[in-house]
Scaffold this active site. Structure first.
Site, PDB file in Angstrom:
ATOM      1  CD  GLU A 166      41.282  38.538  36.419  1.00  0.00           C
ATOM      2  OE1 GLU A 166      42.294  38.881  37.023  1.00  0.00           O
ATOM      3  OE2 GLU A 166      41.217  37.482  35.744  1.00  0.00           O
ATOM      4  CE  LYS A 226      36.941  42.632  31.619  1.00  0.00           C
ATOM      5  NZ  LYS A 226      37.258  42.232  32.922  1.00  0.00           N
ATOM      6  CB  CYS A 282      31.798  43.084  33.890  1.00  0.00           C
ATOM      7  SG  CYS A 282      33.127  43.146  35.085  1.00  0.00           S
TER       8      CYS A 282
HETATM    9  C1  UDX Z   1      36.379  44.786  39.633  1.00  0.00           C
HETATM   10  C2  UDX Z   1      37.213  45.536  38.636  1.00  0.00           C
HETATM   11  O1  UDX Z   1      38.366  45.950  39.213  1.00  0.00           O
HETATM   12  C3  UDX Z   1      36.366  46.542  37.982  1.00  0.00           C
HETATM   13  O2  UDX Z   1      37.039  47.269  37.058  1.00  0.00           O
HETATM   14  C4  UDX Z   1      35.358  45.736  37.302  1.00  0.00           C
HETATM   15  O3  UDX Z   1      34.692  46.413  36.332  1.00  0.00           O
HETATM   16  C5  UDX Z   1      34.452  45.183  38.324  1.00  0.00           C
HETATM   17  O4  UDX Z   1      35.210  44.310  39.022  1.00  0.00           O
HETATM   18  P1  UDX Z   1      35.686  44.512  41.936  1.00  0.00           P
HETATM   19  O5  UDX Z   1      36.891  43.860  42.474  1.00  0.00           O
HETATM   20  O6  UDX Z   1      34.569  43.618  41.532  1.00  0.00           O
HETATM   21  O7  UDX Z   1      36.086  45.399  40.723  1.00  0.00           O
HETATM   22  O8  UDX Z   1      35.137  45.706  42.773  1.00  0.00           O
HETATM   23  P2  UDX Z   1      34.890  45.776  44.287  1.00  0.00           P
HETATM   24  O9  UDX Z   1      34.525  44.434  44.817  1.00  0.00           O
HETATM   25  O10 UDX Z   1      34.002  46.942  44.472  1.00  0.00           O
HETATM   26  O11 UDX Z   1      36.341  46.105  44.891  1.00  0.00           O
HETATM   27  C6  UDX Z   1      37.036  47.285  44.736  1.00  0.00           C
HETATM   28  C7  UDX Z   1      37.744  47.609  46.049  1.00  0.00           C
HETATM   29  O12 UDX Z   1      38.610  48.724  45.844  1.00  0.00           O
HETATM   30  C8  UDX Z   1      36.807  47.975  47.197  1.00  0.00           C
HETATM   31  O13 UDX Z   1      37.030  47.099  48.278  1.00  0.00           O
HETATM   32  C9  UDX Z   1      37.193  49.409  47.539  1.00  0.00           C
HETATM   33  O14 UDX Z   1      37.123  49.710  48.923  1.00  0.00           O
HETATM   34  C10 UDX Z   1      38.615  49.489  47.027  1.00  0.00           C
HETATM   35  N1  UDX Z   1      39.083  50.845  46.749  1.00  0.00           N
HETATM   36  C11 UDX Z   1      38.357  51.678  45.984  1.00  0.00           C
HETATM   37  C12 UDX Z   1      40.303  51.276  47.267  1.00  0.00           C
HETATM   38  O15 UDX Z   1      40.960  50.549  47.986  1.00  0.00           O
HETATM   39  N2  UDX Z   1      40.742  52.532  46.945  1.00  0.00           N
HETATM   40  C13 UDX Z   1      40.020  53.390  46.208  1.00  0.00           C
HETATM   41  O16 UDX Z   1      40.458  54.526  45.976  1.00  0.00           O
HETATM   42  C14 UDX Z   1      38.783  52.949  45.707  1.00  0.00           C
HETATM   43  C1  UDX Z   2      31.859  38.353  33.089  1.00  0.00           C
HETATM   44  C2  UDX Z   2      32.803  37.707  32.056  1.00  0.00           C
HETATM   45  O1  UDX Z   2      32.330  36.386  31.775  1.00  0.00           O
HETATM   46  C3  UDX Z   2      34.216  37.684  32.594  1.00  0.00           C
HETATM   47  O2  UDX Z   2      35.094  37.143  31.620  1.00  0.00           O
HETATM   48  C4  UDX Z   2      34.620  39.101  32.950  1.00  0.00           C
HETATM   49  O3  UDX Z   2      35.925  39.136  33.467  1.00  0.00           O
HETATM   50  C5  UDX Z   2      33.655  39.697  33.948  1.00  0.00           C
HETATM   51  O4  UDX Z   2      32.337  39.653  33.416  1.00  0.00           O
HETATM   52  P1  UDX Z   2      30.662  37.566  35.300  1.00  0.00           P
HETATM   53  O5  UDX Z   2      29.895  38.840  35.176  1.00  0.00           O
HETATM   54  O6  UDX Z   2      31.278  37.215  36.598  1.00  0.00           O
HETATM   55  O7  UDX Z   2      31.824  37.528  34.234  1.00  0.00           O
HETATM   56  O8  UDX Z   2      29.665  36.356  34.932  1.00  0.00           O
HETATM   57  P2  UDX Z   2      29.170  35.662  33.601  1.00  0.00           P
HETATM   58  O9  UDX Z   2      29.279  34.201  33.791  1.00  0.00           O
HETATM   59  O10 UDX Z   2      29.786  36.208  32.408  1.00  0.00           O
HETATM   60  O11 UDX Z   2      27.601  36.002  33.609  1.00  0.00           O
HETATM   61  C6  UDX Z   2      27.106  37.302  33.408  1.00  0.00           C
HETATM   62  C7  UDX Z   2      25.600  37.299  33.393  1.00  0.00           C
HETATM   63  O12 UDX Z   2      25.091  36.694  32.206  1.00  0.00           O
HETATM   64  C8  UDX Z   2      24.953  36.547  34.552  1.00  0.00           C
HETATM   65  O13 UDX Z   2      23.857  37.269  35.039  1.00  0.00           O
HETATM   66  C9  UDX Z   2      24.516  35.258  33.924  1.00  0.00           C
HETATM   67  O14 UDX Z   2      23.449  34.658  34.608  1.00  0.00           O
HETATM   68  C10 UDX Z   2      24.118  35.722  32.545  1.00  0.00           C
HETATM   69  N1  UDX Z   2      24.145  34.650  31.527  1.00  0.00           N
HETATM   70  C11 UDX Z   2      25.315  34.050  31.190  1.00  0.00           C
HETATM   71  C12 UDX Z   2      22.970  34.269  30.875  1.00  0.00           C
HETATM   72  O15 UDX Z   2      21.899  34.811  31.162  1.00  0.00           O
HETATM   73  N2  UDX Z   2      23.028  33.290  29.924  1.00  0.00           N
HETATM   74  C13 UDX Z   2      24.184  32.673  29.577  1.00  0.00           C
HETATM   75  O16 UDX Z   2      24.155  31.801  28.700  1.00  0.00           O
HETATM   76  C14 UDX Z   2      25.366  33.065  30.234  1.00  0.00           C
END
Ligand code: UDX
Ligand code: UDX
Length: 468
Positions: A166, A226, A282
């Site tokens: 993603e 990724k 991430c």
């Molecule tokens: C995502 C990506 O999948 C992860 O790899 C990335 O690095 C961070 O973003 P995200 O969707 O943001 O994860 O995580 P989160 O909002 O914590 O959702 C994960 C969900 O999976 C939770 O709602 C949790 O309850 C569920 N879960 C976890 C299951 O249903 N089964 C499990 O065994 C563990």
């Molecule tokens: C990131 C990646 O962009 C996305 O492609 C991946 O799938 C998940 O991780 P996200 O963490 O949701 O996404 O946000 P992003 O916009 O990348 O920002 C990450 C952090 O960097 C934030 O705290 C943001 O404020 C900071 N940031 C970003 C800066 O401080 N300066 C910048 O110029 C850009």
């Protein structure tokens, strides 16, 4: 592989920031496919099913409109994991993969226990062949782990494992999904079955994305891409933040430097905004993962190189916090400091690894009183974040930190206002009114460089911005 080309059911395990929006967008583009999002957490599912769309578990612009359109038609949120797995031809695994907090690789490696649980569950209940799609960010070669579990614990059913990382960023997730500039699918492209599985998943995305944006690779390239993409993005932020420290010592202005270098189209103007430090679920996790993998493979120099991106990020957060203390005459003890923003970036209610919690933790150690206002983050989340750092008792956290629902109230009687998130609304506040109600001298520490410092100085504020 005999998976019919016609996909009628998709299941996604994990109803989080990734699973929820991704499946909502798939469902809205494929009205003939039944999409089920399942989760072990019944509260999360209840929130996704809430009739009040303001109560969806995540805030993401454009999400509630899509949910209103497709939920109950071809998008369903459920805790019935087993039946949903059984019915689906394609299963997305979108569970969290946090940094390990125990054992080997503690603090660095990704914890794959939830991924493994999913694989075991699929092996246990599947009665026919399926395509398993890794959506979670995972270390390189995780597909092999999933494959081994499926092949050894299943009922001799064949599975194809694809990696489909993603790239959505929170706050723009719906736009990033609907109009993705690339979609990466990694699979076993050395076999006919693998190629068919890749083509099958690709055909879903081709319903709304131009074919040329879909990049097909082998599984390992996809998994590593990724981690690499996030490492590169984080590296840009750390690079500009490192230069911001230099600007403060030399009289150069970081925004001018960023504009000057960004005009070179080999560098580009995106992702070079100096800040109080990056956060989010991430960047840190993926770089730690990259560092761990490199170390495990004996590539110490590679590990050290990437680790530096994280060290600069920690340095930037601490620099910001220390600067507040230094400017407030070397003590913040008993002083009220207002935090505008807690989320790790604007337009999200996500607070994972937010710089705000580390800055707050530092100031609370100095026994400052903090009042936080954030337009989307709820009070209990802020206290949960602090608990995670285990720096003091729950009672102490509640004594020293308050959460306000009104920004002017948060700033009232404070010695300093700190901007931690770049929410647009902060720019247009009545800063004269804020100034009038603050203790003097009144300080603003703008950790996102979003405010007009000349105007603030005219009002009478003492202003600190990053890299100026
Ligand atoms: C995502 C990506 O999948 C992860 O790899 C990335 O690095 C961070 O973003 P995200 O969707 O943001 O994860 O995580 P989160 O909002 O914590 O959702 C994960 C969900 O999976 C939770 O709602 C949790 O309850 C569920 N879960 C976890 C299951 O249903 N089964 C499990 O065994 C563990
Ligand atoms: C990131 C990646 O962009 C996305 O492609 C991946 O799938 C998940 O991780 P996200 O963490 O949701 O996404 O946000 P992003 O916009 O990348 O920002 C990450 C952090 O960097 C934030 O705290 C943001 O404020 C900071 N940031 C970003 C800066 O401080 N300066 C910048 O110029 C850009």
């Amino acid at each position: 592989m005999t998976i019919s080309k016609k996909i009628s059911n998709i299941c996604c395990i994990g109803a989080g920031y990734v699973g929820g929006p991704t499946m909502a967008v798939i469902a809205s583009n494929c009205s003939d496919i039944k999409v089920k999002v399942v989760d072990v957490n019944p509260n999360r599912i209840a929130d996704w099913n809430s009739s009040n769309l303001e109560e969806l578990p995540i805030y993401e612009p454009g999400l509630k409109e899509i949910i209103a359109k497709v939920r109950g038609k071809n998008l369903f949120f459920s805790t019935d994991i087993e039946n949903s797995i059984r019915e689906a031809q394609i299963i997305f695994i979108s569970v969290n993969t946090p940094t390990k907090t125990y054992g080997k690789g503690k603090g660095m490696a990704a914890d794959l226990k939830y991924i493994e649980l999913c694989a075991r569950k699929i092996a246990e209940v599947a009665t026919e062949e399926k395509i398993i799609v890794e959506k979670s960010t995972i270390p390189v070669r995780t597909a092999q782990t999933i494959k081994t579990i499926l092949e050894n614990t299943g009922n001799n059913i064949k599975f194809q494992i694809l990696s489909n990382p993603e790239f959505l960023a929170e706050g723009t997730a719906i736009e990033d999904l609907q109009n993705a500039n690339r979609m990466l699918i990694g699979g076993d492209n050395s076999t006919k079955e693998g190629q068919d599985a890749i083509a099958c998943l690709s055909s879903i995305y081709e319903r709304w994305l131009p074919k040329e944006r879909i990049i097909k690779t082998n599984v390992w390239s996809s998994e590593l891409s990724k981690l690499t993409a996030n490492a590169f993005l984080a590296q840009r932020v750390s690079s500009i933040n490192a230069i911001s420290a230099l600007c403060e010592k030399t009289g150069a202005d970081i925004d001018e430097v960023a504009r000057a270098i960004g005009a070179d189209n080999r560098i580009g103007s995106k992702f070079i905004n100096a800040s109080v430090g990056f956060g989010g679920s991430c960047f840190q996790k993926d770089i730690l993962n990259l560092v761990y993998i490199s170390k495990s493979l004996g590539l110490k120099e590679v590990a050290d190189y990437w680790e530096q991106v994280l060290l600069i990020n920690d340095y930037q957060k601490m620099r910001f916090a220390e600067n507040i203390v230094n400017n407030l005459f070397n003590t913040v003890s008993g002083k009220k400091i207002a935090f505008l923003g807690w989320a790790f970036k604007k337009n999200t209610n996500d607070t994972r690894e937010t710089a705000a919690m580390y800055v707050a933790n530092f100031l609370l150690d100095e026994t400052a009183f903090i009042h936080v206002y954030d337009p989307t983050v709820k009070s209990n989340q802020i206290f949960k974040d602090l608990e995670l750092l285990s720096s003091r008792t729950t009672e102490e956290n509640h004594k020293l930190l308050k959460v306000d629902t009104d920004p002017y109230q948060a700033c009232k009687e404070s010695h300093a206002v700190a901007i931690l998130t770049e929410w647009d609304e902060f720019i247009n506040y009545d800063w004269q009114k804020i100034y009038d109600n603050m203790k003097k001298p009144a300080f603003v520490f703008d950790g996102r460089n979003i405010l007009n410092s000349d105007k603030l100085k005219e009002i009478g504020f003492k202003v600190y911005q990053i890299g100026k």
